[in-house]
Design an enzyme around this catalytic site. Structure first.
Site, short mmCIF file in Angstrom:
data_model
loop_
_atom_site.label_atom_id
_atom_site.label_comp_id
_atom_site.label_asym_id
_atom_site.label_seq_id
_atom_site.Cartn_x
_atom_site.Cartn_y
_atom_site.Cartn_z
N ILE A 41 -5.56 2.47 4.94
CA ILE A 41 -5.42 3.45 6.03
C ILE A 41 -5.99 4.81 5.62
O ILE A 41 -6.59 5.50 6.42
CB ILE A 41 -3.95 3.53 6.50
CG1 ILE A 41 -3.83 4.44 7.71
CG2 ILE A 41 -3.04 4.01 5.40
CD1 ILE A 41 -2.70 4.10 8.62
N LYS A 42 -5.82 5.13 4.36
CA LYS A 42 -6.36 6.40 3.86
C LYS A 42 -7.87 6.49 3.94
O LYS A 42 -8.43 7.55 4.14
CB LYS A 42 -5.94 6.58 2.39
CG LYS A 42 -4.83 7.55 2.20
CD LYS A 42 -4.63 7.88 0.74
CE LYS A 42 -5.22 9.22 0.35
NZ LYS A 42 -4.74 10.35 1.12
N GLY A 43 -8.49 5.30 3.80
CA GLY A 43 -9.93 5.23 3.96
C GLY A 43 -10.69 6.02 2.92
O GLY A 43 -10.27 6.14 1.78
#
Lengths: 262, 532
Positions: free
Chosen positions: A143-145
Site C-alpha cells: 500500500i505504501k508503494g
C-alpha cells in the site's frame, strides 16, 4: 545548446549529434567517453596494468587510461579505466517493444475495472526462486508503494496478495489456482549466473502444465528485465526499474479488456 | 593513537533515556519470556532429539543419504515413544549391546536392530552410561571453546567494529578462496550464506558440498573445511577471523551442535525470523531455539538475532519500536538459556527511506539507543538493503552513512553493505571496495562518538525517547496477549502466523514425565552455577 558551442565546433560535423551514429557522452558531443571497472585474476604488476589496457582496446576503447589499479589479494588486481568508445549505434534503427500506453491514474484504473469487469481483479505477486529481495514486488504491491505512488493493495478494485520473497514457483502456482488469479506479477531483483531466466521459464512451464497459462496475465519485473526478454520467455509483459504501480496496472487492465472485449 | 574509552559510552546516557522505563521494559520482557518458557519446557521436537543423537556422537548417512540421526529418531517416533526422549533408548542399547551410539545407529540404518523393543535395563545404569558419554562429548565442545580463547589471546582481540562479510558461491571450495581474500582485505567475520531454503529442510545434508543456490549448504564437513581455512589465514594475518553460519530453521539445534563441535564463532539463531519469514511453526521453532541457544551458550558462540529483518518488510521509521521490543524479548529468552550478554548479538538495521529529511539523525538516535540499552551486547547492525538500487555510486554513499553510524555509536558486528547489493552477490572487487570504504570511515571517525553529545530535547533525544515509549507500550500489549497471540495478530513485521500452522509442527512432541535429555542438566549445571 548551440550558443554554448565554440565557433570551431559549430562547423565540425563530427561534433554534432547524429542519431544514426550515437555515441556515449562525457563532456562534449561524440567524445565516446566511458568508464569500465573489472578484476583480473593475476597479481598487480606493470604487466597486469598493460593487460587491462589491452583488454580495454579489445572492448573497443581508444586511448584507454588506467585511472586506478590496486591489489585485491594475492593473485587478484582491480582496474578502473576510462577511454573513448569507437563504436556507435544507429539509434533510428532500434526497436523495442516498450509498453507504450497512456498511463492511467489510480482513480481511472479503479473506474476502468468497475466499468469493464464489474468485479475486483485478483493479483498475486512474489519474488520467486532464490531471490530474497522484496524491494521490487513491494514497490508495486504494498500500500505504501513507491515514491508517492500507492501500491496495488491500495486500489479499491484490486485484491492483491503479496507473497514476499523466495517463493517457489510451485507454491506460487498453487496460490494462483487457489485464489483464481487474474494477474500474476513476478519480481526478480538480484540474480546470479542468469538464474532468473531459468526461473522465469520454469514458471511458464508450470502454468502451461496446469493448463492455466491462457487465462492469466503474466508479468515480470526487475532491474534486468526488459519487455523484449519477458516476451521471449513467454510472459505478456516485462517492466524494468523505475516502473510505477500505475504503469503495471494500466497494462493489465487494458490487456484484460483486449482479451475479453475484442 | 588514542584508545577509545569504552566505559564513557556505556555509563553515561547521551540520549537522556528514562532508566526506570528501561528497567520496567526488561521486567515485562522477562515475564513474556517466562510465560512462553512454561510452554516450551513441556515439549521436545524431532530436531532436538536428533541433536541429542549428534551430541552423543552419531553422524553420517545411509546409502540413500539419509542422516543417521534422522533414522534413529524416526525409529523411536514410529514406535510412538519419542515423548521419552531418544537418549534413554540409545543409553539402553549401549548397555544391552555393549556398543557405541554411532555403531548402534549404523545397525539401525541396516535394519538390524530396533532400539525401542529391547528389554529395559535398570534406569540408573542407563542414565549413568549416558551421563558419562555426554560428559565426554561436552568436553570436546569445551576444548573447542578454549581453543578459541587461546587463539584470541595469541592474536589479541580487535577493538572497534568487526567487519562482517558474506560469501555465497554455493561451492565450499570457492567460498574458501573468497573468504581468505576477504580476510586479507580486512574482514573480521566471514559468514557463509546457506543455500536457499535450507532452513526448511528437516535434516542436515552431509559432507562437503559444491552445489547450492544463492549459498552453500551448512554441513558439518563444510564447517570444518571453512574453519581450517580461516585458521590458516588467521595465522598468516595474526588476527583471529571469526566464522558465522545460520542455525535458524527446522534444524536449529542440530546446526547449533555442529557449530559447537567445529568452533563456529557466531550463529544466527532466531525463532521469530523463522516464524515470520519462513513460515515455520512457532511452537516448533521456539522450542528448538531454547535448546539450540543453550548449546550456543555452552560453546561460547555469539548468537545473532534477526530483528533487522522486520524492517525489510515493515517501514523502518514507523516500526523501529518493534525492533527494540523484540530485542528486549530476545535478551530475556537468551538469559533463560544461560547466554551471557557478551554473547548476544541483538540485531537492528539502517533501513530508512533515504528521502526522509533528517533520516541520518533518526538512525543515529536508534543505534545509540540500542547501544545504551544493551551496553555489553555485541550488537549486530545491518546495512541498507531495501532502498538500494542499481545506482552503485549512490549505494556506496548509503553505505558510507551507515558506516559512520556504526563508528559513532560503537556497534560491534558490522555487516558490511555492498555497493552492488541490489544487483548480484558480491564480486571480489565489490567486497574490497566496501571494506576500503568502512576502514576509511572507521579510521577517520574513530573517536567522534566520544567527542559529541546530543542536544537536550533535540531531534535525536526525542526520537530515542519516542521509540522507547512505543516499545514499552508494545511490550505491555505482548504481555497481555502472550507471545503466541501477538504473532498471530501480525504485530511483528506486519506478518501474521497461526499457532498451529506453518512448517514442522508434526515434529513437536509433548514430553512424558519420564522424558530424559542428559545434555540439558549437564549444560545447565555449568551455565548457571559455573560447575564443571
Amino acid at each position: 545548446m548551440t550558443q554554448n558551442l565554440k565557433p570551431q565546433d559549430r562547423e565540425d560535423p563530427e561534433k554534432k549529434l547524429d542519431l544514426t551514429k550515437l555515441k556515449p557522452y562525457g563532456d562534449s558531443m561524440n567524445d565516446g567517453k566511458v568508464q569500465v571497472s573489472f578484476t583480473l585474476p593475476v597479481k598487480i604488476s606493470l604487466k597486469a596494468i598493460e593487460a587491462a589496457k589491452y583488454l580495454a582496446v579489445k572492448m573497443g576503447l581508444r586511448d584507454p587510461l588506467v585511472a586506478h589499479s590496486q591489489d585485491l589479494d594475492n593473485g587478484f588486481s582491480f582496474f578502473i579505466i576510462y577511454g573513448e568508445l569507437k563504436h556507435n549505434i544507429d539509434y533510428t534503427n532500434i526497436n523495442v517493444s516498450a509498453i507504450d500506453l497512456e498511463i492511467m491514474s489510480l482513480k481511472e484504473i479503479n473506474n476502468f475495472i468497475k466499468k469493464k469487469f464489474k468485479r475486483k481483479l485478483i493479483v498475486i505477486g512474489a519474488s520467486t526462486g532464490t531471490d530474497a529481495h522484496t524491494v521490487g514486488i513491494d514497490a508495486i504491491m504494498n500500500i505504501k508503494g513507491y515514491a508517492g505512488h500507492y501500491g496495488l493493495e491500495g486500489y479499491e478494485m484490486i485484491k492483491a496478495y503479496n507473497l514476499g520473497a523466495q517463493v517457489s514457483n510451485e507454491e506460487f502456482v498453487k496460490k494462483a489456482i487457489e485464489e483464481n488469479a487474474d494477474i500474476l506479477l513476478v519480481s526478480q531483483t538480484v540474480t546470479e549466473k542468469n538464474i532468473h531466466v531459468q526461473n522465469l521459464t520454469h514458471l511458464v512451464d508450470l502454468l502451461e502444465a496446469e493448463n492455466i497459462r491462457e487465462g492469466i496475465i503474466l508479468i515480470c519485473g526487475g532491474a534486468r528485465i526488459s519487455n523484449n526478454l519477458a516476451k521471449e520467455l513467454g510472459f505478456d509483459a516485462g517492466f524494468g526499474s523505475g516502473t510505477s504501480p500505475e504503469m503495471v496496472a494500466t497494462f493489465f487492465v487494458k490487456e484484460m479488456d483486449r482479451r475479453l472485449n475484442s | 593513537m588514542i584508545e577509545k574509552k569504552k566505559g564513557d559510552i556505556n555509563q553515561r546516557s547521551k540520549l537522556d533515556l528514562d532508566q526506570k522505563k528501561i528497567e520496567s521494559a526488561r521486567k515485562l520482557a522477562n515475564k513474556i519470556a517466562l510465560k512462553t518458557q512454561n510452554v516450551i519446557e513441556q515439549y521436545t521436537t524431532t530436531s532436538i532429539e536428533r541433536s541429542v543423537c549428534r551430541l552423543l556422537g552419531i553422524d553420517g548417512v545411509d546409502n540413500y543419504n539419509v542422516p543417521l540421526p534422522n533414522l534413529v529418531v524416526d525409529q523411536v517416533q514410529r514406535a510412538n515413544k519419542l515423548e521419552k526422549g531418544v537418549a534413554l533408548f540409545i543409553g539402553n542399547a549401549m548397555l544391552s549391546e555393549q556398543d557405541s551410539p554411532q555403531r548402534i545407529a549404523g545397525s539401525i540404518s541396516r535394519g538390524e536392530i530396533d532400539i525401542t523393543s529391547l528389554n529395559f535395563n535398570d534406569i540408573d545404569s542407563i542414565k549413568r552410561i549416558l551421563i558419562n558419554k555426554s560428559k565426554e562429548r561436552l568436553n570436546l565442545i569445551e576444548k573447542k571453546s578454549s581453543q578459541r580463547q587461546e587463539l584470541l589471546k595469541k592474536y589479541g582481540e580487535k577493538s572497534g567494529p568487526y567487519i562482517y562479510v558474506i560469501v555465497a558461491t554455493g561451492n565450499i571450495y570457492e567460498d574458501i578462496t573468497q573468504a581468505k581474500a576477504a580476510a586479507r582485505q580486512g574482514a573480521d567475520i566471514i559468514a557463509v550464506i546457506r543455500s536457499t531454503a535450507q532452513s526448511l529442510l528437516d535434516y542436515v545434508p552431509y559432507g562437503a558440498t559444491t552445489e547450492g543456490f544463492g549459498g552453500t549448504f551448512a554441513t558439518q564437513e563444510n564447517f570444518r573445511l571453512m574453519r581450517n581455512a580461516l585458521d590458516e589465514v588467521s595465522e598468516e594475518l595474526g588476527r583471529y577471523i571469526r566464522l558465522t553460519n545460520y542455525c535458524s530453521g527446522l534444524c536449529m539445534p542440530e546446526i547449533a551442535t555442529m557449530g559447537a563441535l567445529e568452533r563456529l564463532d557466531v550463529m544466527l539463531n532466531d525463532a521469530l525470523y523463522g516464524i515470520l519469514f519462513r513460515d515455520i511453526n512457532m511452537k516448533r521453532t521456539l522450542i528448538d531455539q531454547y535448546f539450540s541457544r543453550m548449546i550456543n551458550a555452552y560453546a561460547g558462540v555469539i548468537i545473532n538475532t534477526g530483528e533487522d529483518n522486520y524492517l525489510t518488510t515493515a517501514d523502518a521509521y514507523e516500526n523501529a519500536h518493534t525492533v527494540l521490543a523484540s530485542q528486549f524479548i530476545n535478551e530475556q529468552f537468551a538469559f533463560l538459556t544461560g547466554l551471557k550478554e557478551e554473547q548476544m548479538g541483538l540485531g537492528h538495521a539502517y533501513e530508512m527511506d533515504p528521502s526522509i529529511e533528517n533520516g541520518f539523525l533518526y538512525e543515529l538516535a536508534q543505534a545509540q539507543m540500542s547501544r545504551e540499552i544493551f551496553p555489553k551486547a555485541p550488537l549486530k547492525y545491518m546495512p541498507p538493503t531495501k532502498f538500494k538500487t542499481g545506482n552503485i555510486f549512490k549505494a556506496h554513499i548509503q553505505d558510507a552513512l551507515f558506516n559512520m553510524i556504526t563508528i559513532i555509536t560503537d556497534q560491534k558486528i558490522h555487516l558490511l553493505g555492498m555497493l552492488t547489493e541490489a544487483i548480484h552477490t558480491p564480486f571480489l572487487s565489490d567486497r574490497a571496495l566496501s571494506i576500503e570504504n568502512a576502514k576509511y570511515i572507521f579510521r577517520n571517525l574513530k573517536n567522534l562518538g566520544d567527542e559529541i553529545s546530543f542536544k537536550k530535547n533535540g531531534i535525536i533525544q526525542k526520537r530515542a525517547k519516542e521509540v522507547l515509549d512505543k516499545a514499552y507500550k508494545l511490550l505491555e500489549e505482548v504481555y497481555s496477549l502472550g507471545l503466541f497471540d501477538t504473532i498471530e495478530r501480525g504485530i511483528f513485521a506486519g506478518i501474521s502466523r497461526n499457532i498451529n500452522g506453518g512448517k514442522g509442527i508434526e515434529g513437536v512432541i509433548k514430553k512424558d514425565v519420564s522424558y530424559y535429555n542428559p545434555f540439558i542438566d549437564l549444560m545447565q549445571k555449568k551455565l548457571f552455577r559455573g560447575d564443571k
